[in-house]
Design a protein around this motif. Structure first.
Motif, mmCIF file in Angstrom:
data_model
loop_
_atom_site.group_PDB
_atom_site.id
_atom_site.type_symbol
_atom_site.label_atom_id
_atom_site.label_comp_id
_atom_site.label_asym_id
_atom_site.label_seq_id
_atom_site.Cartn_x
_atom_site.Cartn_y
_atom_site.Cartn_z
ATOM 1 N N ALA A 307 0.445 -0.813 3.057
ATOM 2 C CA ALA A 307 1.205 -1.833 2.935
ATOM 3 C C ALA A 307 2.508 -2.127 4.125
ATOM 4 O O ALA A 307 2.679 -2.988 4.457
ATOM 5 C CB ALA A 307 1.694 -2.043 1.570
ATOM 6 N N TYR A 325 3.469 -13.030 4.621
ATOM 7 C CA TYR A 325 3.913 -11.568 4.920
ATOM 8 C C TYR A 325 5.355 -11.501 4.438
ATOM 9 O O TYR A 325 5.864 -10.332 3.651
ATOM 10 C CB TYR A 325 3.432 -11.013 5.976
ATOM 11 C CG TYR A 325 1.933 -10.926 6.242
ATOM 12 C CD1 TYR A 325 1.152 -10.180 5.457
ATOM 13 C CD2 TYR A 325 1.421 -11.847 6.928
ATOM 14 C CE1 TYR A 325 -0.128 -10.143 5.788
ATOM 15 C CE2 TYR A 325 0.033 -12.080 7.043
ATOM 16 C CZ TYR A 325 -0.729 -11.222 6.378
ATOM 17 O OH TYR A 325 -2.074 -11.515 6.746
ATOM 18 N N LEU A 360 -1.216 -6.260 0.149
ATOM 19 C CA LEU A 360 -0.875 -5.974 1.525
ATOM 20 C C LEU A 360 -2.028 -4.767 2.020
ATOM 21 O O LEU A 360 -2.426 -4.720 3.223
ATOM 22 C CB LEU A 360 0.493 -5.435 1.662
ATOM 23 C CG LEU A 360 1.622 -6.574 1.758
ATOM 24 C CD1 LEU A 360 2.995 -6.126 1.420
ATOM 25 C CD2 LEU A 360 1.448 -7.510 3.052
#
Length: 503
Positions: A307, A325, A360
């Motif tokens: 991640a 993100y 992620l």
């Protein structure tokens, strides 16, 4: 490109990992990924549903069961009660869900208490996979289903989830609700704009999270909903997001205001660990060790590593769109750090951050799949970890230890004694500040706790359960006669001598 990246690649190449997975591995992964959603749901059910009732109640489960018993008896669905006393430490959504399952099953038991948590874990894995699928579609479209499968498997195999999935507590529910709100938000933005129905869905699931555990979990995703449009200078969207977030607190605010007669605002701020208590001795020194941050990070290993790798790649502009993100980072990091360094921090307070971390990680697996064997090892390691953990738990722990067997025998004897009593209220004498709710829940009927001075002829029942610590006090009261010791001597059943009461 960072200076460390070539070094990492050289190291992976030296140990034989910097190469694509074999064709057989890829074909198996692709075949499984094609059915990622039903596979995740079935796999999660196989992991967490078997023997759900085998272990006796523990931790906060007894308190939730006692709340549900009061509601199931037809009382206290809005003004929650525990042992006949007002209970306002937590909002009522979880006991409502437990009671709903109880109506479907015909009673409140361990399975009933735990099923909402297990279903929320399935929901969390499915929604994490759903967002990973959406993000991977624009990044590595041929591996998008693999991203979804990897995110869901990462969610299941995270230590936070593995240790909480089969517990009738609030942490898994708020994690799933916050994740679902973020999924709706991110998907709508990726499609161009957030419409009224998307905002309504976001509001609904944020409200569900706050109505489960209060306002704090809502802040995890809400930071992204506010900060991302502000960063992009979309002022109107930020204003709408703020309005939706505030609106999502309306059910909680209504319930809290209507229950103020039973408590105070000071009580709730204390319950949420934001005021009302002094910081523990040595608190500032403990911050040198970051309080519970290392433990919480350990609970997300190894998935927090990929991640982090994906977030660094997004910062370098290697994966887009960057705003989503950034949103996931805002969901996972700031509020988690805040709750983990607080004076009375517990690692589980950071559990909503698990959802964005696993999203992620799933996208990273798909992004790096054809470049290295490492993603395949992550998937295999996650599968082996969660299966091993559950096999050991089901075969050697759940209902198997001597302590659990002794506790269940003791607690169920209370239920058997109470079952023989005629319908109507049953009194409880327990002077402890924190009664053993896990044992009392096995009465399977609401109990009303009274003080010793209240146990007169006017008390609403002639039947009384007495905790061991209070047996000496009640023995001095000639109005009450002992009938039998129960729960292995930890309790006794008394009956009022009606002949001693004035006619």
């Amino acid at each position: 490109m960072s200076e460390s990246q070539p070094l990492v690649r050289r190291l992976l190449a030296r140990i034989g990992l910097e190469r694509a997975p074999p064709g057989l591995v890829t074909r198996v992964a692709d075949g499984l990924a094609a059915w990622w959603l039903p596979l995740l749901l079935v796999f999660g059910a196989l992991l967490y549903l078997p023997l759900l009732e085998a272990r006796p109640l523990r931790f906060e489960e007894g308190r939730r069961a006692v709340q549900a018993l009061e509601i199931y008896a037809g009382e206290s669905w809005w003004y929650l009660r525990v042992l006949g006393e007002p209970y306002v430490n937590k909002p009522p959504l979880l006991p409502w869900l437990i009671t709903l399952v109880g109506y479907l099953r015909g009673g409140i038991d361990e399975f009933t208490v735990r099923l909402p948590a297990v279903l929320s874990v399935l929901l969390g894995a499915a929604t994490a996979g759903g967002l990973a699928l959406v993000l991977a579609r624009s990044l590595v479209p041929e591996q998008r289903r693999l991203a979804a499968l990897a995110a869901g498997l990462a969610f299941y195999s995270c230590a936070f989830v593995m240790t909480k999935a089969r517990l009738g507590e609030t942490d898994t529910l708020v994690t799933a609700f916050c994740g679902l709100a973020f999924l709706i938000w991110a998907r709508a933005r990726l499609q161009g704009s957030i419409g009224i129905w998307a905002w309504a869905g976001i509001c609904l699931w944020l409200a569900a999270a706050s109505f489960t555990k209060g306002p704090v979990p809502v802040v995890f995703p809400a930071l992204a909903f506010l900060a991302v449009p502000l960063w992009q200078r979309r002022w109107a969207e930020a204003a709408i997001a703020l309005g939706v977030i505030l609106l999502s607190f309306l059910p909680l605010g209504w319930w809290a205001f209507d229950n103020l007669a039973s408590t105070s605002a000071a009580h709730w701020t204390q319950e949420m660990r934001v005021a009302g208590r002094s910081l523990p001795e040595g608190y500032w020194l403990s911050l040198l060790h970051l309080n519970q941050v290392p433990t919480a990070v350990a609970y997300t290993l190894p998935w927090c590593l990929p991640a982090l790798g994906l977030l660094l790649a997004a910062r370098r502009g290697e994966v887009r769109p960057g705003w989503v993100y950034l949103g996931l980072a805002l969901f996972a990091i700031p509020m988690a750090l805040f709750v983990l360094i607080w004076g009375e921090a517990r690692p589980r307070y950071a559990m909503p951050a698990v959802w964005p971390i696993m999203v992620l990680a799933g996208v990273w697996v798909a992004w790096r799949w054809t470049r290295s064997l490492v993603p395949a090892l992550f998937l295999l390691g996650g599968f082996i970890t969660v299966v091993t953990f559950q096999v050991i738990s089901l075969t050697a722990v759940e209902g198997k230890t001597n302590f659990q067997r002794e506790f269940r025998e003791r607690a169920e004897s209370l239920g058997q004694a109470v079952e023989d009593l005629p319908p109507g209220p049953i009194l409880l004498l327990d002077s402890s500040g924190e009664p053993d709710f896990d044992s009392l829940a096995y009465a399977m009927r609401p109990l009303t706790r009274l003080r010793l001075a209240q146990l007169e002829c006017s008390a609403p029942s002639p039947h009384l359960v007495v905790a061991k610590r209070d047996l000496g006090q009640i023995a001095e009261n000639p109005l009450w006669q002992e009938q039998q010791l129960i729960a292995g001597g930890w309790m006794a059943l008394y009956q009022r001598d009606e002949a001693a009461c004035p006619q």
